[in-house]
Design a protein around this motif. Sequence first.
Motif, mmCIF file in Angstrom:
data_model
loop_
_atom_site.group_PDB
_atom_site.id
_atom_site.type_symbol
_atom_site.label_atom_id
_atom_site.label_comp_id
_atom_site.label_asym_id
_atom_site.label_seq_id
_atom_site.Cartn_x
_atom_site.Cartn_y
_atom_site.Cartn_z
ATOM 1 N N ALA A 1 -10.195 3.157 -0.219
ATOM 2 C CA ALA A 1 -9.720 2.281 0.117
ATOM 3 C C ALA A 1 -9.074 1.419 0.246
ATOM 4 N N ARG A 2 -10.601 1.123 1.227
ATOM 5 C CA ARG A 2 -10.672 -0.487 1.894
ATOM 6 C C ARG A 2 -10.825 -1.601 0.100
ATOM 7 N N ARG A 3 -11.250 -0.970 -0.909
ATOM 8 C CA ARG A 3 -11.159 -2.140 -2.492
ATOM 9 C C ARG A 3 -9.803 -1.971 -2.155
ATOM 10 N N ARG A 4 -9.168 -0.340 -2.513
ATOM 11 C CA ARG A 4 -7.518 -0.581 -3.140
ATOM 12 C C ARG A 4 -7.154 -1.366 -1.203
ATOM 13 N N ALA A 5 -6.740 -1.809 -0.796
ATOM 14 C CA ALA A 5 -6.617 -2.420 -0.036
ATOM 15 C C ALA A 5 -6.844 -4.252 0.070
ATOM 16 N N LEU A 6 -7.670 -4.352 -0.716
ATOM 17 C CA LEU A 6 -8.543 -5.607 -0.876
ATOM 18 C C LEU A 6 -7.602 -6.265 -2.596
ATOM 19 N N GLY A 7 -7.477 -5.215 -2.610
ATOM 20 C CA GLY A 7 -6.566 -5.511 -4.179
ATOM 21 C C GLY A 7 -7.228 -4.928 -5.261
ATOM 22 N N PHE A 8 -8.076 -3.729 -5.706
ATOM 23 C CA PHE A 8 -8.595 -3.066 -6.140
ATOM 24 C C PHE A 8 -7.699 -2.316 -6.857
ATOM 25 N N THR A 9 -7.104 -1.678 -8.848
ATOM 26 C CA THR A 9 -6.181 -1.174 -8.937
ATOM 27 C C THR A 9 -7.426 -0.025 -8.681
ATOM 28 N N MET B 1 0.873 -0.965 -0.068
ATOM 29 C CA MET B 1 0.245 -0.172 -0.151
ATOM 30 C C MET B 1 0.888 0.928 -0.334
ATOM 31 N N SER C 1 -3.781 -8.628 -4.640
ATOM 32 C CA SER C 1 -4.922 -9.216 -4.362
ATOM 33 C C SER C 1 -4.776 -10.583 -4.460
ATOM 34 N N PRO D 1 -4.526 5.610 -0.314
ATOM 35 C CA PRO D 1 -5.618 4.485 0.262
ATOM 36 C C PRO D 1 -4.735 4.346 1.601
#
Lengths: 218, 371
Positions: free
Chosen positions: B286-294, A54, A82, B364
């Motif tokens: 930000a949460r989605r980015r942490a979960l792997g969204f580009t 991150m 991911s 994020p």
Amino acid sequence: MGSLISVNQVGYRYGRAQLVLDDVSVDFVEGQVHAIIGPSGCGKSTLLYLIGLMLRPESGEIVVVGAELTHARDFDRAIHRSEYIGFVFQDSLLEPSMTVMENVIEGIPLQHRVSEYQPDIDSHLLRLGVADLRDRKASQLSGGQAQRVALVRAMVKRPMVLLADEPTGNLDGATASIVLSELFNYGRQPGHTCIVVTHDERITADADTVLRLEPINV
Amino acid sequence: MTTWRLVAVALGHARRRIVLSLASFLIAALAAGAVVYLIGDSSQRSNQLLDTLNSPEVRSITLRANSDTLNGDLLPENIVRNIAMLPGVEQALGLSKVQSASVANVTDDDASVGYFVGAFLNGETRYQLTSGRHPQFGEAVASENAVDRLRLTVPSASQILVRDALVPVVGTFTASSLGAITNLLNTSVFSPAIEDQNGYFILVLIVRQPSDVVAVVEAARILLTEFGVSRYTSEYDPRAAEVELLVAKAGRSGARSTALAIVALAGLIEAAVAFMNAVLQRREIARRRALGFTRGMVFGVLVIEGAALSGVGAAIGSLTATIVLASNKHSLVFGQPIAAACFMALIGVIAALPGGALGAFQDPARILRVP
């Protein structure tokens, strides 16, 4: 057992002045649970987010599951994240207006088919005692229930690296025990690892390794 | 797989943030509806105006011999017939010089009307019998006004006096769509000309559309060159050729400007809504980015959300406007509502781009409060 994550001479600063990490080197081995501890502001969460791709280190390099992506495109880092990394946050970070099931599905990489993960979702929800809540809105969950759902969301894609930032910080003793038990079981599986940033002494007592960070005096 | 899940995420989000979604939907619906209504209404008014300007009066050409004696110069019969058959000519009526007709056998009655001998050289007969029958050579039909003026008590069984000759009246008529001479004929008595008429004093031409006027006048001028340009006069409206173009331009450019202003304003509001949407979603993104969204996925979700809402809104707005226009008996061009809906949906996509970029490029880690 091999190293899943290798942090080599990593430095990081916020803005221009505030140096948070300086020349940090550490290996995180698979099949173990690692705790990162230290006083507030020493860079524990920063290191976790660096490992989670991150943030980008200012100096040094971090190898995560065989890939050194410090200077890689954001797209490659996001895809690697991911596929291999799961996050558990202190405040669970569920979307309150979504159901438990919808929140869990968000943890599955977009490029994968949800139906492939359905058996895992069911077993995780059942094991963590939230199977009955699958259709309930996240806003209607208690803090402990929400954190257990967040744990399912992080584990559902079977990431090799599970990162947890103060996962028991807001939980009562009984719920914290359930969450910790799950984290330890997951991290100690072959091919997996779990890194926990914590102030919780129960975690440091049971963790396989403990990394203590100290604030940098400038 | 990824695309479908992105669409599902976008639609799920649109469903949850109902107020912003409703705003985006309504703006697109109102804008598209307004544009469709505006253009449809404007087209209708333009068409009505065109119909008016397309009247026979605008499309008429009158060629008149300059002779001032009854048996003097006439437009030659063979040339007149050629002019009558020119391309673009819809109606042609050749007429003798007007004479005076009065009531027969009533010596103290000085009432008189005009009397024409003429032939319909092209197109159908442009008068409607209101009683009696069509006249043969040597017979006449009287207009309703002439009947009144001459006080013919039995119009279809009367006689009139034309230059010492008695002409039987076999019917009555009203004339219409004969351009400049309609009124004249409607106050006169009319007799058909013989086949081998020497020529005509007046040739009235009605062309198919205003833009044909100038071309037919020019062709007639060429055909009458041998006769002599000084021996006849042509009367027509020289602006007729530009009528259609002017009306189309004037009617549609005003509507187009207003429609564009509406679309631009709607686009700005849509962009503001999309921007606000991205700001309000910061932690979710930000949460989605942490979960792997580009970044591309985040961008895609926000743009799909905006596009879907504005697309559906534009479609419903266009449909509603179409129904309203149809219920007001407006004739619609089939593609207009579809084009307006597609255009507004496209504006919705463009308006979603800044918000999408804002969401995609936010940090994020900072939003998730690190440290």
